[in-house]
Write a protein that holds these residues in place. Structure first.
Motif, PDB file in Angstrom:
ATOM      1  N   MET A 187       0.857  -1.186   0.000  1.00 26.48           N
ATOM      2  CA  MET A 187       0.000   0.000   0.000  1.00 26.48           C
ATOM      3  C   MET A 187       0.892   1.234   0.000  1.00 26.48           C
ATOM      4  N   LYS A 188       0.850   1.977  -1.089  1.00 22.57           N
ATOM      5  CA  LYS A 188       1.679   3.171  -1.208  1.00 22.57           C
ATOM      6  C   LYS A 188       1.018   4.166  -2.146  1.00 22.57           C
ATOM      7  N   ASN A 189       1.576   5.386  -2.198  1.00 29.78           N
ATOM      8  CA  ASN A 189       1.060   6.453  -3.073  1.00 29.78           C
ATOM      9  C   ASN A 189      -0.388   6.805  -2.773  1.00 29.78           C
ATOM     10  N   LEU A 190      -0.738   6.774  -1.483  1.00 29.69           N
ATOM     11  CA  LEU A 190      -2.097   7.090  -1.050  1.00 29.69           C
ATOM     12  C   LEU A 190      -2.181   8.396  -0.267  1.00 29.69           C
ATOM     13  N   SER A 191      -1.066   8.987   0.036  1.00 25.73           N
ATOM     14  CA  SER A 191      -1.030  10.121   0.967  1.00 25.73           C
ATOM     15  C   SER A 191      -1.821  11.332   0.484  1.00 25.73           C
ATOM     16  N   ALA A 192      -1.989  11.495  -0.817  1.00 24.90           N
ATOM     17  CA  ALA A 192      -2.727  12.650  -1.346  1.00 24.90           C
ATOM     18  C   ALA A 192      -4.234  12.518  -1.168  1.00 24.90           C
ATOM     19  N   LEU A 193      -4.708  11.331  -0.839  1.00 24.89           N
ATOM     20  CA  LEU A 193      -6.149  11.073  -0.752  1.00 24.89           C
ATOM     21  C   LEU A 193      -6.666  11.404   0.647  1.00 24.89           C
ATOM     22  N   SER A 194      -6.605  12.682   0.996  1.00 21.77           N
ATOM     23  CA  SER A 194      -6.921  13.116   2.359  1.00 21.77           C
ATOM     24  C   SER A 194      -8.391  12.962   2.714  1.00 21.77           C
ATOM     25  N   ASN A 195      -9.265  12.819   1.707  1.00 26.90           N
ATOM     26  CA  ASN A 195     -10.699  12.665   1.966  1.00 26.90           C
ATOM     27  C   ASN A 195     -11.177  11.223   1.870  1.00 26.90           C
ATOM     28  N   LEU A 196     -10.240  10.305   1.718  1.00 23.90           N
ATOM     29  CA  LEU A 196     -10.625   8.905   1.550  1.00 23.90           C
ATOM     30  C   LEU A 196     -11.273   8.365   2.825  1.00 23.90           C
ATOM     31  N   SER A 213      -0.665   6.547   6.881  1.00 22.31           N
ATOM     32  CA  SER A 213      -0.431   7.533   7.935  1.00 22.31           C
ATOM     33  C   SER A 213      -1.080   8.891   7.665  1.00 22.31           C
ATOM     34  N   ASP A 214      -1.311   9.230   6.395  1.00 19.44           N
ATOM     35  CA  ASP A 214      -1.922  10.526   6.064  1.00 19.44           C
ATOM     36  C   ASP A 214      -3.433  10.437   5.821  1.00 19.44           C
ATOM     37  N   LEU A 215      -3.990   9.257   5.959  1.00 22.47           N
ATOM     38  CA  LEU A 215      -5.417   9.063   5.691  1.00 22.47           C
ATOM     39  C   LEU A 215      -6.211   9.200   6.993  1.00 22.47           C
ATOM     40  N   HIS A 216      -6.265  10.418   7.505  1.00 22.48           N
ATOM     41  CA  HIS A 216      -6.914  10.662   8.796  1.00 22.48           C
ATOM     42  C   HIS A 216      -8.434  10.556   8.725  1.00 22.48           C
ATOM     43  N   SER A 217      -9.004  10.625   7.529  1.00 21.44           N
ATOM     44  CA  SER A 217     -10.460  10.541   7.368  1.00 21.44           C
ATOM     45  C   SER A 217     -10.949   9.112   7.143  1.00 21.44           C
ATOM     46  N   SER A 236      -2.355   6.286  12.829  1.00 20.00           N
ATOM     47  CA  SER A 236      -2.942   7.592  12.478  1.00 20.00           C
ATOM     48  C   SER A 236      -4.411   7.514  12.064  1.00 20.00           C
ATOM     49  N   ASN A 237      -4.969   6.324  12.044  1.00 17.21           N
ATOM     50  CA  ASN A 237      -6.324   6.138  11.508  1.00 17.21           C
ATOM     51  C   ASN A 237      -7.345   6.010  12.631  1.00 17.21           C
ATOM     52  N   LYS A 238      -7.442   7.062  13.427  1.00 15.38           N
ATOM     53  CA  LYS A 238      -8.258   7.025  14.640  1.00 15.38           C
ATOM     54  C   LYS A 238      -9.756   7.114  14.381  1.00 15.38           C
ATOM     55  N   ASN A 239     -10.140   7.370  13.139  1.00 13.57           N
ATOM     56  CA  ASN A 239     -11.567   7.459  12.807  1.00 13.57           C
ATOM     57  C   ASN A 239     -12.123   6.171  12.227  1.00 13.57           C
ATOM     58  N   GLU A 254      -3.289  -6.530  18.753  1.00  8.39           N
ATOM     59  CA  GLU A 254      -2.571  -5.429  19.379  1.00  8.39           C
ATOM     60  C   GLU A 254      -2.557  -4.227  18.433  1.00  8.39           C
ATOM     61  N   ASN A 255      -2.121  -3.091  18.977  1.00  6.16           N
ATOM     62  CA  ASN A 255      -1.978  -1.857  18.192  1.00  6.16           C
ATOM     63  C   ASN A 255      -3.290  -1.308  17.649  1.00  6.16           C
ATOM     64  N   ILE A 256      -4.427  -1.665  18.269  1.00  6.25           N
ATOM     65  CA  ILE A 256      -5.700  -1.077  17.856  1.00  6.25           C
ATOM     66  C   ILE A 256      -6.455  -0.473  19.046  1.00  6.25           C
ATOM     67  N   ALA A 257      -5.818  -0.408  20.202  1.00  9.97           N
ATOM     68  CA  ALA A 257      -6.478   0.146  21.392  1.00  9.97           C
ATOM     69  C   ALA A 257      -6.878   1.604  21.189  1.00  9.97           C
ATOM     70  N   HIS A 258      -6.182   2.313  20.319  1.00  9.77           N
ATOM     71  CA  HIS A 258      -6.444   3.743  20.102  1.00  9.77           C
ATOM     72  C   HIS A 258      -7.622   3.998  19.152  1.00  9.77           C
ATOM     73  N   LEU A 259      -8.167   2.945  18.554  1.00  7.99           N
ATOM     74  CA  LEU A 259      -9.274   3.113  17.592  1.00  7.99           C
ATOM     75  C   LEU A 259     -10.587   3.226  18.353  1.00  7.99           C
ATOM     76  N   SER A 260     -10.812   4.383  18.949  1.00  8.75           N
ATOM     77  CA  SER A 260     -11.938   4.586  19.862  1.00  8.75           C
ATOM     78  C   SER A 260     -13.293   4.586  19.164  1.00  8.75           C
ATOM     79  N   GLN A 261     -13.319   4.803  17.829  1.00  4.61           N
ATOM     80  CA  GLN A 261     -14.584   4.870  17.099  1.00  4.61           C
ATOM     81  C   GLN A 261     -15.006   3.533  16.503  1.00  4.61           C
ATOM     82  N   LEU A 262     -14.263   2.497  16.796  1.00  6.03           N
ATOM     83  CA  LEU A 262     -14.495   1.200  16.161  1.00  6.03           C
ATOM     84  C   LEU A 262     -15.888   0.656  16.467  1.00  6.03           C
TER      85      LEU A 262
END
Length: 328
Positions: A187-196, A213-217, A236-239, A254-262
């Motif tokens: 998975m690469k070349n996705l950082s520009a898709l900020s509204n994904l 990491s840049d796909l905050h939405s 970085s995908n907390k939503n 592991e590593n999903i404890a921060h996904l509070s909206q799950l």
């Protein structure tokens, strides 16, 4: 992987055996499957259309949606007058090998050429109003020819021959990207898709979660049927609301404890074995309603106790695998 409808590769459909038996179609004439010369004498006569007959001759010239699914169309040719009104064109399941003949359809917002024989995405740059493209189940090897389609919101390229995610930088309004059943290794070349919001990359050749990491939405991630061994890469995908990890090789939750909206976690058919990890990572998720853990050692080693143990660890959930939990 099953594509439920034109919204893409769903994965949400879970039908139990009883429901399947109720919905199973029964052939009234099973002999038709064995005899190639079989014909039903009671069947209505088939209307044949001559090769030179104009299918659109009696149609409203102001047509906005045109659907010609499951025919034998090999070449796209439409009257010039359609260009001013046509917004949705559906040529799903035909014999089209080249994208041509669309130059005058400049008002198209939706284009469906799924289940054809297309190898290259081209000759659509003039369709600048497109918001939805469906090119599922073709022979496309390269993502290309989309730079000018800046209004695109939904791009479906599942079941093709794509090996690399590329040429998407201009699609900053893209909200849904469907790439299931290709040959993608990274998975690469996705950082520009900020509204994904939705990324489906099931049934590929991924060994790790990268490039998000840049796909905050991002709200829904479907990454089942790959070769993942760990859950790192979602920091970085907390939503995220829906996470599908089924049919991988993940041994630790592991590593999903921060996904509070799950809300939904599908992790069937992995190597998860610890109820302590389930509780630690998920117990505080107030919105969590659905979990799938069947096919893991969690379930296979103690099938009689499995469901109760999940309920004790996650009292907030309403569905465990395909079974709804009775609320007390």
């Amino acid at each position: 992987m099953i594509m439920k409808d034109r919204n893409g590769w769903d994965g949400k459909l879970r039908v139990d055996d009883e429901s399947q038996s109720e919905r199973r179609a029964v052939l009234a004439n099973p002999e038709a499957l064995e005899d190639p010369d079989y014909s039903d004498e009671d069947a209505l006569p088939v209307e044949e259309i001559g090769p030179d007959e104009d299918l659109l001759e009696d149609e409203d010239p102001n047509v906005e949606r045109l659907c010609l699914r499951q025919n034998q169309i090999s070449r796209i040719e439409f009257p010039a007058q359609l260009g001013s009104t046509l917004k949705e064109l559906d040529l799903y399941d035909n014999l089209i090998g080249h994208i041509k003949g669309l130059d005058h359809l400049v008002n198209l917002t939706s284009l469906d050429l799924s289940f054809n024989n297309i190898k290259h995405i081209k000759n659509i740059s003039q369709l600048k109003l497109l918001t939805d493209i469906y090119f599922v189940q073709n022979r496309i090897a390269t993502i290309e020819g989309l730079d000018d389609l800046v209004h695109l919101k939904n791009l479906e390229l599942g079941a093709n021959r794509i090996r690399e995610i590329q040429n998407l930088d201009n699609l900053k309004n893209l909200e849904q990207l469907w790439l299931g059943k290709n040959k993608i290794t990274e998975m690469k070349n996705l950082s520009a898709l900020s509204n994904l919001k939705i990324l489906s990359i099931q049934s590929n050749r991924l060994t790790s979660i990268t490039g998000l990491s840049d796909l905050h939405s991002l709200e829904e991630l479907y990454i089942s049927h790959n070769a993942l061994t760990s859950l790192s890469g979602l920091e970085s995908n907390k939503n995220l609301r829906v996470l599908d990890l089924s049919n991988n090789q993940i041994s630790k939750l592991e590593n999903i404890a921060h996904l509070s909206q799950l809300e939904e976690l599908w992790a069937s058919n992995n190597q998860l074995s610890s109820f302590e990890e389930v509780e630690r990572e998920l117990k505080d998720k107030e919105n969590l309603e659905t979990v799938y853990f069947e096919g893991n050692p969690l379930q296979t080693k103690s099938p009689a106790l499995y469901r109760n143990k999940v309920r004790l660890a996650l009292p907030q959930v309403k569905q465990i695998d395909a079974t709804y939990v009775r609320l007390s």
